[in-house]
Structure formats: structure tokens, C-alpha cells
Design a protein around this motif. Structure first.
Motif, PDB file in Angstrom:
ATOM      1  N   LYS A 156       0.855  -1.180   0.000  1.00  0.00           N
ATOM      2  CA  LYS A 156       0.000   0.000   0.000  1.00  0.00           C
ATOM      3  C   LYS A 156       0.891   1.231   0.000  1.00  0.00           C
ATOM      4  O   LYS A 156       1.997   1.203   0.547  1.00  0.00           O
ATOM      5  N   LEU A 157       0.402   2.309  -0.595  1.00  0.00           N
ATOM      6  CA  LEU A 157       1.205   3.528  -0.676  1.00  0.00           C
ATOM      7  C   LEU A 157       0.320   4.754  -0.509  1.00  0.00           C
ATOM      8  O   LEU A 157      -0.685   4.907  -1.208  1.00  0.00           O
ATOM      9  N   ASP A 158       0.695   5.617   0.449  1.00  0.00           N
ATOM     10  CA  ASP A 158       0.021   6.901   0.658  1.00  0.00           C
ATOM     11  C   ASP A 158       1.045   8.005   0.394  1.00  0.00           C
ATOM     12  O   ASP A 158       2.186   7.927   0.870  1.00  0.00           O
ATOM     13  N   ASP A 172      -3.306  14.714  -1.347  1.00  0.00           N
ATOM     14  CA  ASP A 172      -2.774  13.382  -1.086  1.00  0.00           C
ATOM     15  C   ASP A 172      -3.376  12.384  -2.069  1.00  0.00           C
ATOM     16  O   ASP A 172      -4.381  12.669  -2.728  1.00  0.00           O
ATOM     17  N   ALA A 173      -2.728  11.236  -2.169  1.00  0.00           N
ATOM     18  CA  ALA A 173      -3.212  10.152  -3.031  1.00  0.00           C
ATOM     19  C   ALA A 173      -2.895   8.834  -2.353  1.00  0.00           C
ATOM     20  O   ALA A 173      -1.916   8.726  -1.607  1.00  0.00           O
ATOM     21  N   LYS A 174      -3.740   7.840  -2.611  1.00  0.00           N
ATOM     22  CA  LYS A 174      -3.565   6.529  -1.989  1.00  0.00           C
ATOM     23  C   LYS A 174      -3.689   5.426  -3.023  1.00  0.00           C
ATOM     24  O   LYS A 174      -4.463   5.533  -3.976  1.00  0.00           O
ATOM     25  N   LYS A 262       3.024  11.907  -8.233  1.00  0.00           N
ATOM     26  CA  LYS A 262       4.139  11.713  -7.303  1.00  0.00           C
ATOM     27  C   LYS A 262       4.126  10.297  -6.720  1.00  0.00           C
ATOM     28  O   LYS A 262       5.172   9.705  -6.463  1.00  0.00           O
ATOM     29  N   LEU A 263       2.925   9.749  -6.507  1.00  0.00           N
ATOM     30  CA  LEU A 263       2.799   8.365  -6.056  1.00  0.00           C
ATOM     31  C   LEU A 263       3.368   7.427  -7.126  1.00  0.00           C
ATOM     32  O   LEU A 263       4.109   6.483  -6.814  1.00  0.00           O
ATOM     33  N   LEU A 281       3.620   1.901   2.839  1.00  0.00           N
ATOM     34  CA  LEU A 281       4.541   3.034   2.793  1.00  0.00           C
ATOM     35  C   LEU A 281       3.761   4.341   2.789  1.00  0.00           C
ATOM     36  O   LEU A 281       2.856   4.536   1.968  1.00  0.00           O
ATOM     37  N   LYS A 282       4.133   5.245   3.711  1.00  0.00           N
ATOM     38  CA  LYS A 282       3.510   6.565   3.797  1.00  0.00           C
ATOM     39  C   LYS A 282       4.591   7.619   3.545  1.00  0.00           C
ATOM     40  O   LYS A 282       5.597   7.658   4.251  1.00  0.00           O
TER      41      LYS A 282
END
Length: 459
Positions: A156-158, A172-174, A262-263, A281-282
Motif C-alpha cells: 500500500k502507498l500513501d 494526497d493520493a492513496k 508523485k505516487l 509506505l507513507k
């Protein structure tokens, strides 16, 4: 996510122009063999040099991610690497006839579409997965970028961005499932601020940039004369600025499109770790420079992890192939098979049984594998790596030159299977190999050492 490595099923090609060089470029994707990773081949050069997508080949992280080996470069790799990783592809060959990948529409979408058309082929080898067992934090003081990696059952990525801008708000993006990348992330385009364009042009960059492959944010008022100059740079008859501060009325695909891009960049840069990450990962304020700095820190942790050993996997070299390369014979042949082999690393297996002759004296009633033989076994695996650099390995012998920084962590007992992992510390030159090796039983590190050896032709 598949537990096994995957490559593409058939070849496919794509063409375009480089963002920074403006060079026309053609890419051809081809299936890659097991454990080969992502490799670029510069087919426009006579030698057709190969550059692997890995952290050892990182060269530049200013506005893009550039790989370099022996003065040969591949730049702007991040969008393609993100598409490859999120398509669950482990091994692929990318032939390229220019120093820079095409920018296309500024996102990963077209790359993802082409890879989909290639199809997926499962391979008979375990996927390299780094499972996060404890929280890892990294903070870049220069950029104020923060990375927090936590345990999770899946990747997972934030991402949070904050440019302290009047026109580009905090957002932000998830990504909660890597399979959502194609629909929710892949088409997010790269972006730039207008005040950065002059500096980038002076650096010889964005020669291939236009308003079709990048979002340009404008923070301050701009006079008509400067607008005319911009029109020439972007080869446009007319340039306007929207109320939201976006050049030439470009519509955002999402309100948080910059954060999504950017994500995407984070995924592409982390692909250079050569492992799929099982963790959450945040990231706050990511950028290529800090992404790579984090990846290098993370890679050091990954290298301390035991390689995944699947006894059902077909080895790269079985015992008969090993004996074709090494002069050693039982009872002094201490490697049973090679499961991984590349230009800079090797993984070898030793099955330890009570039948080993040395257990008769070391020690009666309390058998323990001698440490010096663990080192010898590691050296024999390293010998496979070294001898793979010559055309007729059977005509060479390998000699120790130095053993350093040896540490024995755990006893090795009958019934154990030792997994030896060795990586080059420096490139092989004049037949001399300097490597760092680790020995694992299960997930436990039992021994590590630095070894130096040299091969010499048999007279």
C-alpha cells in the motif's frame, strides 16, 4: 500478487520523444529470463551495452531518474518502471535506440496499455518479495521528505504533497491495491511550475516538453511578451492561463492529479530495489532525490534478509553443471546447486547432512559444521560467479587472496540447509573478485564475510 516471477508473453514496441532530449526513440519489450530483472539494452550503440535497472546504476536524480553504466545512460525511467512493477512483471528486456525513454503523455498509461497487450507468462521461480516485519522511518532534512514503512499483508502507498503554492494546494493520493494502479494512477501526468521552466531550459532539459505531456502551474501574473516566448518554446500559436493557474486551459484528470503522479514516481523509483515490497509506505513531500535516498537505505535492510529458497524450483545450475565449472569433488565439493546468478551476485545452496565426513571429528556426539568449511562453501558459490565471466571455466582455477570481517552468528548442524548469498563489492577486474557474502539457515544469518579471490588459467 503472484508468488512466482513473471515476464511478458510476447514482444511489443512503442515510439515517442524524450522529454529532456527531444530525441525520437523506439522501445521494444521482450521476455526476460528468470532472475534477470529489468534490463535496458542500447541497441543504437555498436556494443549494445546492457544497463540493469538497479540502485548500483543510479546516476542523476534531478527532475528525473537516470541510470548509467560505463558512460552509457538511460534517463527518465520512472514512468516505465512504475508500469512494469504494477503489471507484476519481474523480468523484462527493454531495447532502446536512444539515451532517453519517451515521455508520451507524461504518465504511465500508454506504457501500461502496451504491457497489457504483451500478456503475462508465469515463470518457475519464486518472486522476490521483501516482507516488512517492523516499522522503518527515513527523513531527508534537505527536502523535508518523510518515509514511513509499516508492516502490511500487501503493498500500500500513501503520498502527501505540499509545495507551499497558491495554485497547487496540499493534496494526497492513496493506492491500497497494486491492481488499481492502471485505472486510478497510471494516467496521472507529470507537472512543473512556470518559474522552474527557465531554469530547466538553461540546464538543457525539457527540450521535448509541451503542453500535451506536462501540466504547467502558474503562480504569478505573466505579461503578454512572456506568453509569446512561451508559445514559441511549446510550439503553440496561443497560450492562456486558467483561473486555477494552469497554462493553456489544460484540464486536470483528477483534482489530486499531481499527488497521484508523485505516487507513480515513488513506485517507479522503488523498482530499483529489485524486490516487490509487502508493506504500507507513507510518504510526505516525495521527490526523485529523496526517493532514491530512501530506496538505498531500504536496500541495505533488504540485503540483510535471507533469500527465498524453494527446493522445488529448477536451479540455475545443478550439481552436474557445478562440477563442469568447479574442479572440486566430494568430499570437498560443498555446494549442491545455484539458484540465482547475475552479473553481480550469486545464491548457492548447501544441504548439510550427518553423512559429511568432517562430522566424525567435529565433534563426536555434538556435530557442528566447521566455520572454515562454511567459508569454503561460500567461496565455491562465489567461484561460480567469477568463473561465469570466462568462456571456458574448466580451464581455470580459483585462488583465495583475502578473507576479512568474518563473523559466525549461529551454529550450523546436520539437517540444516545453508543459503549462501554473495554480492560484488567492486567490479571484477583482471580476474579478481571482491565480494561480500552471507550465509542463512531459514531466516537466521549464521555467517558473513568479505572474500577476495582470483582466477588463473591452468598451464
Amino acid at each position: 500478487m503472484s508468488k512466482f516471477q513473471q515476464t511478458i508473453n510476447q514482444s511489443n514496441s512503442i515510439s515517442g520523444y524524450g522529454l529532456h532530449t527531444a530525441n525520437e526513440v523506439k522501445l521494444t519489450f521482450k521476455p526476460g529470463p528468470i532472475n534477470s530483472g529489468i534490463k535496458f539494452i542500447r541497441v543504437d550503440l555498436v556494443e549494445k551495452p546492457i544497463i540493469k535497472a538497479c540502485l548500483d546504476n543510479i546516476s542523476v536524480t534531478n527532475r528525473r531518474t537516470e541510470l548509467k553504466k560505463n558512460d552509457v545512460i538511460i534517463q527518465t525511467t520512472e514512468h516505465l518502471l512504475a508500469a512494469i512493477i504494477c503489471a507484476n512483471i519481474d523480468n523484462i528486456i527493454v531495447e532502446i535506440d536512444s539515451p532517453e525513454l519517451p515521455i508520451l503523455d507524461g504518465s504511465s498509461k500508454i506504457y501500461s496499455e502496451v504491457l497489457k497487450k504483451c500478456g503475462i507468462q508465469q515463470q518457475k521461480a519464486r518472486k522476490k518479495i521483501f516482507k516488512v516485519n517492523k516499522t522503518f522511518k527515513y527523513f531527508d532534512e534537505e527536502t523535508e521528505s518523510e518515509y514511513i514503512l509499516e508492516p502490511s499483508n500487501e503493498f500500500k502507498l500513501d503520498v502527501k504533497i505540499d509545495y507551499n503554492s497558491k495554485v497547487l494546494n496540499k493534496s494526497d493520493a492513496k493506492l491500497n491495491n497494486i491492481n488499481d494502479f492502471y485505472d486510478k494512477i497510471s494516467n496521472a501526468r507529470t507537472f512543473v511550475f512556470l518559474h522552474e521552466i527557465k531554469e530547466l531550459i538553461e540546464q538543457g532539459l525539457i527540450k521535448g516538453g509541451n503542453l500535451n505531456n506536462a501540466i504547467v502551474f502558474v503562480e504569478d501574473k505573466i505579461n503578454p511578451k512572456d506568453l509569446s516566448k512561451l508559445a514559441k518554446i511549446f510550439d503553440k500559436k496561443d497560450i492562456k492561463i486558467k483561473q486555477k493557474g494552469i497554462l493553456n486551459n489544460v484540464e486536470l484528470r483528477y483534482d489530486n492529479e499531481p499527488a497521484r503522479h508523485k505516487l507513480l514516481d515513488v513506485i517507479g523509483d522503488l523498482a530499483l530495489c529489485e524486490n516487490h515490497i509487502q508493506g504500507h509506505l507513507k510518504v510526505t513531500k516525495p521527490g526523485h532525490k529523496s526517493n532514491i535516498a530512501f530506496a538505498k537505505k531500504l536496500n541495505k535492510i533488504m540485503k540483510k534478509e535471507a533469500p527465498i529458497y524453494d527446493p522445488n524450483q529448477i536451479p540455475i545450475k545443478d550439481i552436474n553443471q557445478i562440477m563442469e565449472m568447479l574442479p572440486h569433488r566430494p568430499p570437498f565439493l560443498l555446494i549442491d546447486k545455484i539458484t540465482e546468478l547475475s552479473d553481480n551476485h550469486v545464491v548457492g545452496i548447501k544441504n548439510v547432512t550427518i553423512n559429511e565426513e568432517f562430522f566424525n571429528g567435529h565433534f563426536p556426539g555434538a556435530p557442528v559444521m566447521p566455520g572454515v568449511l562454511q567459508i569454503e562453501a561460500m567461496a565455491q558459490a562465489g567461484g561460480i560467479l567469477l568463473l561465469s565471466t570466462v568462456s571456458e571455466p574448466k580451464n581455470y582455477l580459483t585462488y583465495f587472496m583475502k578473507i576479512d570481517k568474518v563473523k559466525f552468528k549461529q551454529k550450523v548442524l546436520p539437517g540444516d540447509t545453508i543459503v549462501f548469498k554473495s554480492e560484488l563489492i567492486s567490479p571484477i577486474r583482471r580476474g579478481i573478485c571482491h565480494m561480500f557474502g552471507q550465509a542463512f539457515v531459514g531466516e537466521k544469518l549464521v555467517m558473513e564475510a568479505e572474500l577476495m579471490a582470483q582466477i588463473k588459467k591452468i598451464n
